[in-house]
Design an enzyme around this catalytic site. Structure first.
Site, PDB file in Angstrom:
ATOM      1  N   HIS A   1       0.847  -1.338  -0.022  1.00 15.30           N
ATOM      2  CA  HIS A   1      -0.078  -0.002   0.075  1.00 15.30           C
ATOM      3  C   HIS A   1       0.697   1.381  -0.132  1.00 15.30           C
ATOM      4  O   HIS A   1       0.654   2.239  -0.811  1.00 15.30           O
ATOM      5  CB  HIS A   1      -0.937  -0.105   1.265  1.00 15.30           C
ATOM      6  CG  HIS A   1      -1.834   1.313   1.340  1.00 15.30           C
ATOM      7  ND1 HIS A   1      -3.214   1.157   1.114  1.00 15.30           N
ATOM      8  CD2 HIS A   1      -1.488   2.408   1.649  1.00 15.30           C
ATOM      9  CE1 HIS A   1      -3.705   2.348   1.072  1.00 15.30           C
ATOM     10  NE2 HIS A   1      -2.550   3.225   1.798  1.00 15.30           N
ATOM     11  N   GLU A   2       1.660   1.374   1.083  1.00 17.26           N
ATOM     12  CA  GLU A   2       2.545   2.488   1.187  1.00 17.26           C
ATOM     13  C   GLU A   2       3.554   2.529  -0.099  1.00 17.26           C
ATOM     14  O   GLU A   2       3.893   3.824  -0.446  1.00 17.26           O
ATOM     15  CB  GLU A   2       3.464   2.486   2.482  1.00 17.26           C
ATOM     16  CG  GLU A   2       2.668   2.543   3.794  1.00 17.26           C
ATOM     17  CD  GLU A   2       1.614   3.618   3.606  1.00 17.26           C
ATOM     18  OE1 GLU A   2       1.604   4.500   3.264  1.00 17.26           O
ATOM     19  OE2 GLU A   2       0.347   3.371   4.464  1.00 17.26           O
TER      20      GLU A   2
ATOM     21  N   HIS B   1       1.608   4.450  -2.730  1.00 17.42           N
ATOM     22  CA  HIS B   1       1.682   5.868  -2.725  1.00 17.42           C
ATOM     23  C   HIS B   1       3.226   6.294  -3.279  1.00 17.42           C
ATOM     24  O   HIS B   1       3.258   7.448  -3.869  1.00 17.42           O
ATOM     25  CB  HIS B   1       1.705   6.243  -1.126  1.00 17.42           C
ATOM     26  CG  HIS B   1       0.199   6.170  -0.814  1.00 17.42           C
ATOM     27  ND1 HIS B   1      -0.703   6.983  -1.282  1.00 17.42           N
ATOM     28  CD2 HIS B   1      -0.210   5.682   0.328  1.00 17.42           C
ATOM     29  CE1 HIS B   1      -1.914   6.854  -0.658  1.00 17.42           C
ATOM     30  NE2 HIS B   1      -1.520   6.047   0.506  1.00 17.42           N
TER      31      HIS B   1
ATOM     32  N   HIS C   1       3.440   6.697  -6.858  1.00 18.98           N
ATOM     33  CA  HIS C   1       2.609   8.129  -7.229  1.00 18.98           C
ATOM     34  C   HIS C   1       3.571   9.150  -7.024  1.00 18.98           C
ATOM     35  O   HIS C   1       3.444  10.057  -7.894  1.00 18.98           O
ATOM     36  CB  HIS C   1       1.474   8.208  -6.082  1.00 18.98           C
ATOM     37  CG  HIS C   1       0.101   8.811  -6.704  1.00 18.98           C
ATOM     38  ND1 HIS C   1      -0.981   9.281  -6.020  1.00 18.98           N
ATOM     39  CD2 HIS C   1       0.162   9.600  -7.984  1.00 18.98           C
ATOM     40  CE1 HIS C   1      -1.757   9.961  -7.001  1.00 18.98           C
ATOM     41  NE2 HIS C   1      -1.246  10.183  -7.813  1.00 18.98           N
TER      42      HIS C   1
HETATM   43 ZN   LIG Z   1      -2.650   5.246   2.129  1.00 16.89          ZN
END
Ligand SMILES: [Zn+2]
Length: 730
Positions: free
Chosen positions: A490-491, A494, A497
């Site tokens: 998940h991280e 990010h 991104h």
């Molecule tokens: Zn998040």
């Protein structure tokens, strides 16, 4: 050279000119080391205050010069000049806030409390500045005649939104009050976060005897030993309030009394009488937010906050939560009944309480799926999971990662990698900081030490992932639960991104997008961990090196919808409390009492407390970026559930053409377009919401009619910012 903080900054500010020579301070120097990374080795807490003062004064000069420019506004002399302003301040802030959250020396707390209102004031001096707004407004009015390309038009548009949402068009006395509110909020929100950290640090559940360790798997005993060692305790084992310590304890400890103790301490963070009590702080925060919204002409803070998101209104956010709440609650009731049966079967004559749920759920999972955490964990080595995240980024986006050792970092546990693009050229520096320690905030998050942009030539991003894994005992490789591995992915989503960002203007870079869109790139990335082709390759036993057996992979993936009633209810309860707190024109006077009433009105089972009790709900009170917007995770989940189906439909989760569209329209695009437009570019159509409940295994669950959310409160006559924010896990 005056370096004593306050006085020198105010002096500079009042006279409006920087007459002094830049102080000798590594934070202000040009960084010339590898990757032009912050020179962590030479930075001390004492450097921050003078660096902030200097950088703030410089930023004010730059802003004043733009506002006072006698030439008529042009895109270059106004928007691009704004984009170039405050670069040093951004740099100092990024280093400070990242360090304060990951390895904060005690002095950092005092600095944060001093500096937070000064930064808030500076922000208001920019975004409430009438002459500056007049220039931006004039440009927006003749936008079509300016010959801007689409990215430039978007930056102009976003600046106009930022000025308008800050209150730039309002009367002077209103602006004065808005400034006061912002400064006060900055102080008390910082205090809120520090109080939670204090409560987490000051508690330890010491396990004295072998009897206290009953039920705990070896890896948990080892990490409890490590906790004790780190704190030089005489006793050999201890559980902390980090999620990575207390949650597995609640899952495995056979000692109901100790589970209750640990749970009570975990749930009470922020609610202890004394200097770390967050209760009055929360009451003041919601009052001030409501007042700000009113001054801005909005009925409530939620309405103000959500106007610039995908959801756009509190009603839309609530409708989404409601659509998941009813089936989740029905499922949670079934789950509760099964846990109750299991406890009774074992001779337990009690009602399932919050400190029992994880314990019996783990037992039930073992029974139903013939699987337990203990069997999975030896296959999930931290290093291999990092490699897996890199592998997926390579297959999807052609990235390569080279670990480096030539950059001194801020803590011995932190690591760094150069990220190379498909053509072999560096695109980013990636930092990973994976272990819990007393000086680190709990949770997991991604953040930037430097954002991508290329306004004056390419600036490569420096992105960090922070987790709070328990350390293993000396010489053993750190092992993770599947949930923790998902958090890592998940991280890392990010981080991608931020690292794949490919825009010209800093304002549009990376994760600086709507809160309910920002979790899409992170959540969809988790889905690649759930693929057998990834697990086969990277889930390798830490002793034998053997891959996880096929049957175990199959069973593990089957359990992904297990206990989803609980997970959805605990999340949605927090999201609904958050929305309720901020959606009323008259905010509650007592936030804790409001939470209690709201949970009751929702019919939330007593055995499932909200994922975050209000007094330690950092997402909404400790910096505010998810205030009224904790629903954002579920909103983004519509996109990730529907978005990942696109790959499944192609029959290849690494489909190159689709991966390229995902990169171009989402990961690389920052805030170049409205999120709806960006999503449709990737998917070829708007998202379909059905995928969400299917993913959680809640599709078709009959909802109880009594569980619908009724909220009828008297409405009075109806009478924001694009902040640079970090983002964190659920
Ligand atoms: Zn998040």
């Amino acid at each position: 050279m005056v370096t004593d903080g306050h006085v020198s900054a105010i002096g500079k500010l009042e006279h409006g000119v920087v007459t002094e020579i830049q102080p000798n301070n590594p934070l202000l120097d040009h960084w010339t080391g590898p990757f032009e990374a912050p020179p962590f080795g030479g930075i001390e807490a004492a450097h921050f205050r003078p660096a902030f003062d200097w950088a703030l004064a410089e930023a004010r000069e730059e802003i004043a010069a733009i506002a006072a420019n006698p030439a008529p506004a042009t895109f270059e002399n106004t928007i691009e000049a704004l984009e170039r302003s405050g670069r040093k301040l951004n740099r100092v802030s990024a280093v400070f806030f990242n360090l304060a959250r990951t390895d904060g020396a005690p002095e950092f707390e005092a600095i944060e409390r001093e500096i937070a209102p000064l930064l808030a004031r500076h922000r208001n001096e920019v975004f409430l500045n009438s002459s500056l707004f007049a220039r931006v407004d004039a440009l927006l009015r003749k936008r079509d005649a300016l010959g801007l390309n689409s990215e430039q038009a978007r930056v102009l548009d976003r600046y106009h939104v930022a000025f308008t949402r800050a209150g730039a068009g309002l009367a002077d006395e209103v602006k004065r009050r808005l400034t006061e509110i912002a400064e006060r909020l900055a102080v008390i929100e910082a205090r809120f976060g520090q109080n939670v950290l204090h409560d987490e640090k000051s508690y330890l559940l010491v396990l004295e005897t072998p009897h206290d360790l009953e039920g705990l798997p070896d890896w948990l005993v080892a990490s409890a030993a490590r906790n004790a060692l780190d704190r030089s305790l005489k006793a050999k084992h201890a559980i902390t309030l980090a999620r990575s310590s207390v949650e597995p304890f609640l899952q495995f400890s056979a000692r109901r009394d100790l589970r209750e103790k640990a749970f009570a301490a975990w749930a009470a963070r922020g609610e202890h009488e004394g200097p770390t009590d967050n209760r009055e702080i929360m009451n003041e925060i919601v009052r001030l937010r409501a007042e700000r919204a009113r001054l801005m002409g909005y009925e409530s803070f939620a309405r103000f906050r959500l106007a610039d998101t995908m959801a756009k209104t509190p009603e839309a956010a609530r409708a989404l939560l409601q659509s998941a709440w009813a089936p989740a609650l029905a499922r949670a009731r079934e789950e509760e009944a099964s846990l109750q049966d299991l406890a009774a079967e074992e001779g337990g004559n009690f009602k399932i309480e919050p400190w029992d749920w994880r314990y019996y759920a783990e037992k039930l999972r073992r029974r139903r799926f013939d699987i337990d955490e203990d069997e999975i964990k030896p296959y999930l080595q931290l290093d291999k999971m990092i490699e897996a995240a890199f592998f997926v980024a390579n297959r999807l986006f052609g990235l390569n990662f080279i670990e480096r050792s030539d950059i001194p970092l801020y803590h011995a546990d932190a690591r760094s990698w150069t990220v190379l693009g498909p053509n072999g050229a560096p695109v980013a520096l990636f930092l990973g900081d994976y272990f819990a320690r007393p000086s680190k905030r709990s949770g997991a998050w991604a953040s930037a030490f430097r954002r991508q942009e290329k306004l004056d030539g390419p600036v490569l991003p420096i992105i960090v992932n922070v987790l709070n894994l328990a350390k293993s005992s000396e010489g053993e490789p750190p092992l993770m639960s599947f949930e923790e591995a998902k958090t890592l992915f998940h991280e890392f989503g990010h981080a991608l991104h931020g690292m794949l960002s490919n825009v010209i203007y800093p304002l549009l870079a990376g994760t600086n997008v709507a809160t309910d869109f920002v979790e899409f790139p992170s959540q969809i990335y988790e889905r690649w961990l759930e693929r057998p082709e990834v697990l086969r390759r990277f889930a390798l036993h830490h002793e034998s090196g053997a891959p996880m057996p096929e049957a175990l992979i199959e069973r593990l993936l089957k359990t992904q919808t297990f206990n989803q009633g609980f997970a959805t209810v605990e999340y949605a309860a927090s999201a609904l409390v958050d929305l309720g707190l901020h959606a009323d024109p008259e905010p509650p006077l007592d936030v804790v009492a409001f939470e209690r009433q709201e949970l009751k009105a929702l019919g939330c089972p007593e055995a499932i407390p909200p994922r975050h009790r209000v007094a330690h709900f950092q997402h909404i009170f400790g910096g505010a970026s998810y205030a009224a917007a904790y629903y954002a995770y579920l909103w983004s989940e519509i996109l990730d559930a529907d978005g990942f189906e696109a790959f499944e439909e192609r029959g290849d989760v690494f489909d190159p053409a689709l991966a390229e569209r995902l990169r171009e329209s989402i990961y690389a695009a920052g805030n170049l377009r409205d999120p709806d437009v960006a999503y449709a570019l990737f998917r070829g159509r708007p998202p379909k919401p059905d995928a969400l409940l299917t993913k959680r295994g809640l599709a078709g669950v009959a909802a109880e009619s009594s569980t619908l959310i009724h909220r009828r409160r008297p409405r009075r006559v109806p009478c924001s910012f694009g902040a640079d924010r970090g983002f964190s896990e659920l």
